[in-house]
Write an enzyme that holds these catalytic residues in place. Structure first.
Site, PDB file in Angstrom:
ATOM      1  N   LYS A 118       0.837  -1.207   0.000  1.00 20.98           N
ATOM      2  CA  LYS A 118       0.000   0.000   0.000  1.00 20.98           C
ATOM      3  C   LYS A 118       0.872   1.259   0.000  1.00 20.98           C
ATOM      4  O   LYS A 118       0.621   2.200  -0.752  1.00 20.98           O
ATOM      5  CB  LYS A 118      -0.941  -0.010   1.219  1.00 20.98           C
ATOM      6  CG  LYS A 118      -2.063  -1.027   1.071  1.00 20.98           C
ATOM      7  CD  LYS A 118      -2.843  -1.280   2.345  1.00 20.98           C
ATOM      8  CE  LYS A 118      -3.835  -2.422   2.136  1.00 20.98           C
ATOM      9  NZ  LYS A 118      -4.520  -2.856   3.336  1.00 20.98           N
ATOM     10  N   GLN A 149      -4.458  -1.380   9.571  1.00 18.94           N
ATOM     11  CA  GLN A 149      -4.413  -2.729   9.000  1.00 18.94           C
ATOM     12  C   GLN A 149      -5.008  -3.736   9.990  1.00 18.94           C
ATOM     13  O   GLN A 149      -4.595  -3.817  11.147  1.00 18.94           O
ATOM     14  CB  GLN A 149      -2.954  -3.099   8.670  1.00 18.94           C
ATOM     15  CG  GLN A 149      -2.806  -4.419   7.952  1.00 18.94           C
ATOM     16  CD  GLN A 149      -3.467  -4.429   6.571  1.00 18.94           C
ATOM     17  OE1 GLN A 149      -3.306  -3.494   5.793  1.00 18.94           O
ATOM     18  NE2 GLN A 149      -4.202  -5.483   6.263  1.00 18.94           N
ATOM     19  N   ASP A 201     -10.724   3.332   3.938  1.00 14.52           N
ATOM     20  CA  ASP A 201     -11.013   1.902   3.811  1.00 14.52           C
ATOM     21  C   ASP A 201     -12.525   1.674   3.708  1.00 14.52           C
ATOM     22  O   ASP A 201     -12.965   0.593   3.302  1.00 14.52           O
ATOM     23  CB  ASP A 201     -10.485   1.145   5.048  1.00 14.52           C
ATOM     24  CG  ASP A 201      -9.389   0.154   4.694  1.00 14.52           C
ATOM     25  OD1 ASP A 201      -9.198  -0.129   3.494  1.00 14.52           O
ATOM     26  OD2 ASP A 201      -8.729  -0.342   5.630  1.00 14.52           O
TER      27      ASP A 201
END
Ligand code: NAP
Length: 284
Positions: A53, A97, A120
């Site tokens: 990422k 994460q 997200d």
């Protein structure tokens, strides 16, 4: 019929080039889009994901900060860190994460992220915005699947039957809502569905998001259907594979996404798109 591949790598390259151009325009106007990626603990898979990422951000001209913490970080410390990132004007997107270590409540942490920075798309406010059709951030994986459908001209799905296999909060449910917003007639199947093939055989679009090999085989697919494979599994030889029996289904479908090289690269791409959008909104 041998299905055409929907190439997630090629589509990602195209979308990332667009992100790069928009990011350059934003930078020229004084705003550098910034993403903070927060990793707690040393889960090997998570380490690979966050590295990818951060690298994708750099390649697209987005500023990224990787914050790595020891697994012993307390929930209160993590919440305090998120509070600081929420107020940091150089950061437009925050990604924590998952999974987090067991002593930290995932839900509490996601809800602590400002919805304006929830790139997200996992915050309840983002899910609510998707439900009622308000602007918010869409979860990256189903958003990427919608872009794949768009890439083959499937924008308005009026008159089409879409079947989603799987109902997780991060893939199946938001996928169903996005298909509904595109005017499809949507059926959501899951482990409690009695006769999966009954539904998939009628579908013009099938999205498989289960996490089990061969959930969808050739006999379950209507000739000419579009098949999107979200699953990530390992075959007997240890090779990455999806939920779909690719060799069989590609002889029946009109379009199919491969694994690897399908939905996977699109997920990170849509994270970049969301981060850019967050920065554009902040700068507007
Ligand atoms: P999940 O939370 O485990 O959900 C799986 C869903 O599949 C559940 O809704 C479950 O039903 C349903 N299911 C299980 N067995 C079934 C069966 N035999 N028939 C029909 N439905 C069945 O998984 P997830 O997080 O959504 O992820 C799904 C897959 O996508 C995984 O392989 C994951 O690795 C992959 N994934 C890929 C990406 C990417 O970037 N490519 C991103 C995210 C996820 P119940 O609800 O009834 O239990």
């Amino acid at each position: 019929m041998t299905a055409q591949l929907i190439d997630g790598n090629a589509l990602s390259r195209q979308l990332r080039a667009e992100v790069k151009a928009r990011a350059a325009r934003l930078r020229a106007a004084g705003t550098t889009p910034g993403l903070a990626v927060v990793l707690v603990g040393d889960n090997p898979a998570s380490q690979v994901y966050v590295r990818n990422k951060v690298k994708a951000c750099e390649d697209a001209g987005l500023h990224s900060v990787l914050e790595k913490y020891d697994a012993a970080l307390t929930e209160a410390e993590l919440l305090a860190r998120i509070d600081t990132l929420n107020r940091d004007p150089a950061i437009h997107g925050i990604l924590v994460q998952l999974p987090l270590p067991p002593h930290i409540d995932d839900h509490k942490v996601i809800e602590a992220i400002s919805p304006a920075k929830d790139v997200d798309g996992f915050h309840v406010a983002s899910a609510g915005a998707l439900l009622v059709g308000q602007p918010g951030f869409k979860p990256c994986t189903p958003y990427g699947c919608m872009k794949m459908l768009e890439s083959i001209g499937m924008v308005d799905l009026r008159g089409k039957h879409a079947v989603v296999i799987g109902r997780s909060n991060i893939v199946g449910k938001p996928m169903a809502l996005m298909l509904l917003a595109a005017n499809a007639t949507v059926t959501v199947c899951h482990s409690g569905t009695a006769d999966l093939a009954h539904f998939t055989r009628d579908a013009d679009v099938v999205v498989a998001a289960v996490g089990k090999r061969n959930v969808l085989t050739a006999g379950m697919v209507k000739p000419g259907a579009v098949v999107i494979d979200v699953g990530m599994n390992r075959d007997d030889g240890g090779k990455l594979c999806g939920d779909v029996d690719f060799a069989g289904v590609r002889e029946v479908a009109s379009h199919i996404t491969p694994v690897p090289g399908g939905v996977g690269p699109m997920t990170i791409t849509m994270l970049l798109v969301n981060t850019l959008e967050a920065a554009e909104r902040a700068a507007a």
